[in-house]
Design a protein around this motif. Structure first.
Motif, PDB file in Angstrom:
ATOM      1  N   LYS A   1      -7.773  13.809  11.204  1.00  0.00           N
ATOM      2  CA  LYS A   1      -8.897  13.548   9.882  1.00  0.00           C
ATOM      3  C   LYS A   1      -8.758  12.282   9.499  1.00  0.00           C
ATOM      4  CE  LYS A   1      -8.511  18.633   8.594  1.00  0.00           C
ATOM      5  NZ  LYS A   1      -7.915  19.531   7.703  1.00  0.00           N
ATOM      6  N   VAL A   2      -7.760  11.445   9.463  1.00  0.00           N
ATOM      7  CA  VAL A   2      -7.713  10.198   8.970  1.00  0.00           C
ATOM      8  C   VAL A   2      -8.580   9.275   9.952  1.00  0.00           C
ATOM      9  CG1 VAL A   2      -6.384   8.112   8.702  1.00  0.00           C
ATOM     10  CG2 VAL A   2      -5.436  10.080   8.083  1.00  0.00           C
ATOM     11  N   ASN A   3      -8.492   9.330  11.342  1.00  0.00           N
ATOM     12  CA  ASN A   3      -9.481   8.727  12.181  1.00  0.00           C
ATOM     13  C   ASN A   3     -10.975   8.976  12.003  1.00  0.00           C
ATOM     14  OD1 ASN A   3      -7.550   6.739  13.314  1.00  0.00           O
ATOM     15  ND2 ASN A   3      -7.062   8.321  14.777  1.00  0.00           N
ATOM     16  N   ALA A   4     -11.117  10.235  11.620  1.00  0.00           N
ATOM     17  CA  ALA A   4     -12.607  10.773  11.204  1.00  0.00           C
ATOM     18  C   ALA A   4     -13.224  10.100  10.060  1.00  0.00           C
ATOM     19  CB  ALA A   4     -12.789  12.264  11.174  1.00  0.00           C
ATOM     20  N   LEU A   5     -12.321   9.474   9.161  1.00  0.00           N
ATOM     21  CA  LEU A   5     -12.620   8.786   8.049  1.00  0.00           C
ATOM     22  C   LEU A   5     -13.552   7.538   8.502  1.00  0.00           C
ATOM     23  CD1 LEU A   5      -9.742   8.910   5.604  1.00  0.00           C
ATOM     24  CD2 LEU A   5     -11.590  10.271   5.375  1.00  0.00           C
ATOM     25  N   GLY A   6     -13.457   7.203   9.644  1.00  0.00           N
ATOM     26  CA  GLY A   6     -14.317   6.040  10.087  1.00  0.00           C
ATOM     27  C   GLY A   6     -14.038   4.578   9.619  1.00  0.00           C
ATOM     28  N   ILE A   7     -12.673   4.530   9.055  1.00  0.00           N
ATOM     29  CA  ILE A   7     -12.260   3.275   8.326  1.00  0.00           C
ATOM     30  C   ILE A   7     -12.194   2.044   9.733  1.00  0.00           C
ATOM     31  CG2 ILE A   7     -10.493   1.973   7.218  1.00  0.00           C
ATOM     32  CD1 ILE A   7      -9.792   4.798   6.029  1.00  0.00           C
ATOM     33  N   GLY A   8     -11.630   2.434  10.510  1.00  0.00           N
ATOM     34  CA  GLY A   8     -11.449   1.459  11.656  1.00  0.00           C
ATOM     35  C   GLY A   8     -10.799   0.256  11.733  1.00  0.00           C
ATOM     36  N   ALA A   9     -10.571  -0.556  12.716  1.00  0.00           N
ATOM     37  CA  ALA A   9      -9.773  -1.943  12.616  1.00  0.00           C
ATOM     38  C   ALA A   9     -10.206  -2.615  11.423  1.00  0.00           C
ATOM     39  CB  ALA A   9      -9.816  -2.471  14.214  1.00  0.00           C
ATOM     40  N   GLN A  10      -9.170  -3.208  10.668  1.00  0.00           N
ATOM     41  CA  GLN A  10      -9.608  -4.026   9.606  1.00  0.00           C
ATOM     42  C   GLN A  10     -10.303  -3.533   8.552  1.00  0.00           C
ATOM     43  OE1 GLN A  10      -8.047  -7.402   9.577  1.00  0.00           O
ATOM     44  NE2 GLN A  10      -6.793  -6.151  11.295  1.00  0.00           N
TER      45      GLN A  10
ATOM     46  N   LEU B   1      -1.107  18.881   0.753  1.00  0.00           N
ATOM     47  CA  LEU B   1      -0.844  17.463   1.078  1.00  0.00           C
ATOM     48  C   LEU B   1      -1.449  16.679   1.905  1.00  0.00           C
ATOM     49  CD1 LEU B   1       1.021  16.570   3.747  1.00  0.00           C
ATOM     50  CD2 LEU B   1       2.798  18.050   2.670  1.00  0.00           C
ATOM     51  N   VAL B   2      -2.321  17.411   2.640  1.00  0.00           N
ATOM     52  CA  VAL B   2      -3.460  16.795   3.591  1.00  0.00           C
ATOM     53  C   VAL B   2      -4.373  16.107   3.044  1.00  0.00           C
ATOM     54  CG1 VAL B   2      -4.844  17.094   5.581  1.00  0.00           C
ATOM     55  CG2 VAL B   2      -2.498  18.124   5.710  1.00  0.00           C
ATOM     56  N   ASP B   3      -4.805  16.922   1.678  1.00  0.00           N
ATOM     57  CA  ASP B   3      -5.932  16.589   1.005  1.00  0.00           C
ATOM     58  C   ASP B   3      -5.463  15.430   0.316  1.00  0.00           C
ATOM     59  OD1 ASP B   3      -7.498  18.633   1.783  1.00  0.00           O
ATOM     60  OD2 ASP B   3      -7.191  19.595  -0.127  1.00  0.00           O
ATOM     61  N   TRP B   4      -4.181  15.435  -0.211  1.00  0.00           N
ATOM     62  CA  TRP B   4      -3.559  13.919  -0.964  1.00  0.00           C
ATOM     63  C   TRP B   4      -3.620  12.988   0.225  1.00  0.00           C
ATOM     64  CZ3 TRP B   4       0.654  11.023  -0.011  1.00  0.00           C
ATOM     65  CH2 TRP B   4       0.902   9.969  -1.117  1.00  0.00           C
ATOM     66  N   VAL B   5      -3.398  13.178   1.298  1.00  0.00           N
ATOM     67  CA  VAL B   5      -3.303  11.879   2.390  1.00  0.00           C
ATOM     68  C   VAL B   5      -4.776  11.474   2.565  1.00  0.00           C
ATOM     69  CG1 VAL B   5      -2.981  11.164   4.816  1.00  0.00           C
ATOM     70  CG2 VAL B   5      -1.052  12.627   3.484  1.00  0.00           C
ATOM     71  N   LEU B   6      -5.747  12.418   2.629  1.00  0.00           N
ATOM     72  CA  LEU B   6      -7.092  12.076   2.992  1.00  0.00           C
ATOM     73  C   LEU B   6      -7.736  11.349   1.678  1.00  0.00           C
ATOM     74  CD1 LEU B   6      -8.032  14.958   5.186  1.00  0.00           C
ATOM     75  CD2 LEU B   6      -7.594  12.725   5.842  1.00  0.00           C
ATOM     76  N   ASP B   7      -7.237  11.611   0.535  1.00  0.00           N
ATOM     77  CA  ASP B   7      -7.778  11.181  -0.783  1.00  0.00           C
ATOM     78  C   ASP B   7      -7.346   9.578  -0.955  1.00  0.00           C
ATOM     79  OD1 ASP B   7      -9.349  13.066  -1.482  1.00  0.00           O
ATOM     80  OD2 ASP B   7      -8.050  13.824  -2.905  1.00  0.00           O
ATOM     81  N   THR B   8      -5.987   9.105  -0.417  1.00  0.00           N
ATOM     82  CA  THR B   8      -5.171   8.186  -0.789  1.00  0.00           C
ATOM     83  C   THR B   8      -5.372   7.293   0.253  1.00  0.00           C
ATOM     84  OG1 THR B   8      -3.167   9.491  -1.362  1.00  0.00           O
ATOM     85  CG2 THR B   8      -2.707   7.177  -0.565  1.00  0.00           C
ATOM     86  N   ILE B   9      -5.554   7.441   1.704  1.00  0.00           N
ATOM     87  CA  ILE B   9      -6.066   6.403   2.649  1.00  0.00           C
ATOM     88  C   ILE B   9      -7.008   5.453   2.290  1.00  0.00           C
ATOM     89  CG2 ILE B   9      -6.647   6.050   5.276  1.00  0.00           C
ATOM     90  CD1 ILE B   9      -3.630   7.031   5.078  1.00  0.00           C
ATOM     91  N   PRO B  10      -8.283   6.136   1.980  1.00  0.00           N
ATOM     92  CA  PRO B  10      -9.448   5.366   1.904  1.00  0.00           C
ATOM     93  C   PRO B  10      -9.266   4.473   0.609  1.00  0.00           C
ATOM     94  CG  PRO B  10     -10.140   7.574   1.949  1.00  0.00           C
ATOM     95  CD  PRO B  10      -8.702   7.659   1.998  1.00  0.00           C
ATOM     96  N   SER B  11      -8.482   4.680  -0.444  1.00  0.00           N
ATOM     97  CA  SER B  11      -8.209   4.018  -1.810  1.00  0.00           C
ATOM     98  C   SER B  11      -7.176   2.898  -1.438  1.00  0.00           C
ATOM     99  CB  SER B  11      -7.485   5.035  -2.549  1.00  0.00           C
ATOM    100  OG  SER B  11      -5.938   5.204  -2.528  1.00  0.00           O
ATOM    101  N   LEU B  12      -6.627   2.826  -0.249  1.00  0.00           N
ATOM    102  CA  LEU B  12      -5.761   1.703   0.127  1.00  0.00           C
ATOM    103  C   LEU B  12      -6.459   0.174   0.540  1.00  0.00           C
ATOM    104  CD1 LEU B  12      -3.029   3.376   2.595  1.00  0.00           C
ATOM    105  CD2 LEU B  12      -2.798   3.102   0.207  1.00  0.00           C
TER     106      LEU B  12
ATOM    107  N   LYS C   1       0.928  -1.225   0.027  1.00  0.00           N
ATOM    108  CA  LYS C   1       0.006   0.076  -0.048  1.00  0.00           C
ATOM    109  C   LYS C   1       0.905   1.237  -0.049  1.00  0.00           C
ATOM    110  CE  LYS C   1      -3.498  -2.598   0.301  1.00  0.00           C
ATOM    111  NZ  LYS C   1      -4.692  -2.673  -0.854  1.00  0.00           N
ATOM    112  N   ALA C   2       2.168   1.200  -0.055  1.00  0.00           N
ATOM    113  CA  ALA C   2       3.088   2.363  -0.277  1.00  0.00           C
ATOM    114  C   ALA C   2       2.768   3.156  -1.639  1.00  0.00           C
ATOM    115  CB  ALA C   2       4.467   1.848  -0.418  1.00  0.00           C
ATOM    116  N   ARG C   3       2.583   4.657  -1.129  1.00  0.00           N
ATOM    117  CA  ARG C   3       2.086   5.478  -2.369  1.00  0.00           C
ATOM    118  C   ARG C   3       3.240   6.614  -2.723  1.00  0.00           C
ATOM    119  NH1 ARG C   3      -0.246   1.594  -3.062  1.00  0.00           N
ATOM    120  NH2 ARG C   3      -2.653   1.283  -3.399  1.00  0.00           N
ATOM    121  N   LEU C   4       3.408   7.025  -3.635  1.00  0.00           N
ATOM    122  CA  LEU C   4       4.031   8.178  -3.834  1.00  0.00           C
ATOM    123  C   LEU C   4       3.547   9.170  -4.737  1.00  0.00           C
ATOM    124  CD1 LEU C   4       7.086   9.703  -3.781  1.00  0.00           C
ATOM    125  CD2 LEU C   4       7.499   8.518  -5.979  1.00  0.00           C
ATOM    126  N   ALA C   5       3.495  10.622  -4.371  1.00  0.00           N
ATOM    127  CA  ALA C   5       2.997  11.534  -5.395  1.00  0.00           C
ATOM    128  C   ALA C   5       3.864  12.541  -5.441  1.00  0.00           C
ATOM    129  CB  ALA C   5       1.832  12.145  -4.944  1.00  0.00           C
TER     130      ALA C   5
END
Ligand code: SF4
Length: 508
Positions: free
Chosen positions: A236-245, A168-179, A156-160
């Protein structure tokens, strides 16, 4: 001037890799314990419970936290006054340590490294070579940091290469759900900012090796731009609600680490690398006086969390399973599986697909009719074990085989980790099948539910062979049901909506 002996180096690397195979770092355990206290999503809390219970069991049993015991990454800071009493190169000494650790008779670790990666992909059998980064620094000691990085999170490593004015925060917030969930959250996000493309990646990897300390930073407040960024991204990443697993919940990341470096005025390189539930790294120093003194964790370091099964779970007899039974399962529901389970992952699926394409029968004894397949590559057993740690591997890699398996083999369900792609979900729905998830990073706990294991086909594939497992009360969650409802979509959405309204309990 100090002299480091070859055997001290090799022995220290071997001992350190053995320790991290079955020991979470103390700071990681404390952060996981805090996340467990805070978590309000039942599915996510159950997953963290299993990860913590598994962690303690692994430490007590000196067996790997996860069946994927990782690719070894080493960062060495070599003092310029260090001399060597050695015949091997520094990299070869590290590889000798890796070899010794991964073939240890009491705790053999899974060899996951393949040579000729774009061709034959032959397993090197002893997990060598390591990926080694050397830096010369002033001084007369050798500092070593070793990590054993799981493939699921490394993938799941990514480079932009952002524009300097991009956010760059927007990029991180777009990227994390896509992982997706293949990196087995909750874990740590490492960011490397600046330098060049390769420097940013290296910074991101190195950032993951620092202690988890975001709670201390929250308490004292930021004093630098990087600290501000860490706090902003963590919240902001934790507010995405992805959660454990990826099941939906309050904690997706336990910390956000950042390292930076000056860059070109035209560039803003940003690298992101996640570390998973099986975070494994260790730091030691050699000063010429002998092998390293390694940290000695104590049982008190583990939060007092036990996993005793889920009382509301549906019990499933795998030996009498019919399509009507599968149709009754609902996304998000917990099941306890007992009976016969067949296994298979990438290489076995490739072989099956080739046999079907050539109109050849499956190997004798391999009958998927009304069966579930478990995507797993277990660690070899020792002593009285029937199988070593045997957690799920990322199911997404099997998506391209899913329709074929459901269409041609009589299979009615699959068990893995992380989300499925849209085509696999459509196929699951079309065939009225189901996809179940076990907890990634709870491999030893899952293995305790396996009462017998027998290779039934493709023995030459080693850990990728097809096994028949007899399981008893193996815990899984229904991730995709016969209607195509996916917990990895529904869970994060629900918890994203709730995170703004939930009062979060902070630990004293
Ligand atoms: S916890 Fe998940 S990502 Fe990490 S090594 Fe295990 S299976 Fe791989």
């Amino acid at each position: 001037m100090i002299t480091i002996r070859q055997e001290d180096m090799i022995g220290s690397v071997a001992d350190a890799l053995q320790i991290i195979s079955y020991t979470h770092p103390g700071d990681h355990l404390r952060a996981l314990g805090d996340a467990w206290q805070r978590e309000q999503s039942p599915a996510a809390r159950d997953a963290i419970t299993q990860i913590l219970a598994n962690s303690r069991m692994c430490f007590e049993g000196k067996r790997p936290i996860c069946q994927d015991t990782g690719i070894v990454v080493a960062f060495l800071k070599i003092g310029m006054n260090v001399r060597w009493d050695a015949q091997l190169s520094v990299e070869d000494m590290i590889n000798a340590g890796v070899r010794r650790a991964y073939t240890h008779p009491d705790n053999p670790l899974r060899a996951s490294i393949v040579a000729d990666p774009a061709g034959m992909r032959c397993n090197t059998q002893d997990n060598t070579p390591a990926v080694v980064h050397l830096t010369l620094v002033p001084g007369d000691t050798l500092e070593v940091i070793l990590a054993a990085k799981g493939g699921g999170s490394e993938n799941k490593a990514r480079l932009a290469m952002l524009n300097p004015t991009d956010n760059l925060v927007d990029w991180v917030l777009d990227t994390i759900p896509s992982l997706g969930a293949g990196w087995c959250p909750p874990g740590i996000i490492g960011l490397g900012i600046g330098g060049t493309a390769e420097k940013a990646m290296l910074l991101a990897k190195e950032s993951l090796l620092a202690p988890v300390n975001i709670q201390a930073l929250q308490a004292r407040g930021p004093t630098t731009r990087l600290e501000e960024l860490r706090l902003e991204i963590y919240d902001k990443v934790n507010a995405l609600g992805i959660g454990a697993q990826g099941l939906g919940g309050l904690t997706t990341v336990l910390d956000v680490k950042i390292l930076d470096y000056p860059t070109h005025a035209a560039s803003l390189p940003v690298a992101l690398i996640p570390n998973c539930a099986a975070t494994r790294h260790i730091h030691f120093t050699l000063n010429g006086s002998g092998p390293a003194t390694l940290p000695a964790p104590k049982l008190e370091d583990w939060p007092p969390v036990t996993w005793s099964g889920n009382l509301t779970a549906r019990h499933v007899n795998l030996d009498t399973l019919q399509r009507d039974d599968v149709a009754a399962w609902r996304s998000g529901e917990t099941l306890l599986l007992s009976g016969t389970l067949l296994t298979g992952r990438d290489a076995a699926h490739r072989r099956i697909a080739d046999l079907i394409a050539n109109d050849e029968p499956l190997p004798a004894g391999v009958d998927f009719t009304n069966r579930l397949i478990y995507y797993v590559g277990p660690v070899s057993p020792v002593r009285s074990e029937v199988v070593g740690p045997a957690g799920p591997t990322t199911a997404t890699r099997m998506d391209k085989f899913t329709d074929l398996m459901l269409r041609k083999t009589g299979l009615i369900g699959m068990i893995g980790k992380a989300e499925r792609g849209p085509e696999a979900i459509a196929s699951i729905k079309r065939h009225r099948a189901a996809y179940l998830v076990a907890v990634g990073g709870a491999a030893y706990l899952v293995a305790k539910a396996i009462k017998s294991a027998k290779v039934i086909a493709f023995e030459e594939l080693g850990m990728e062979a097809i096994y028949a497992f007899q399981v008893e009360d193996m815990p899984v969650t229904v991730a995709v049901d016969v209607h195509g409802n996916s917990i990895h979509t529904m869970g994060p959405l629900a918890w994203q909506q709730r995170t703004g309204t939930i009062p979060v309990v902070t630990q004293p």
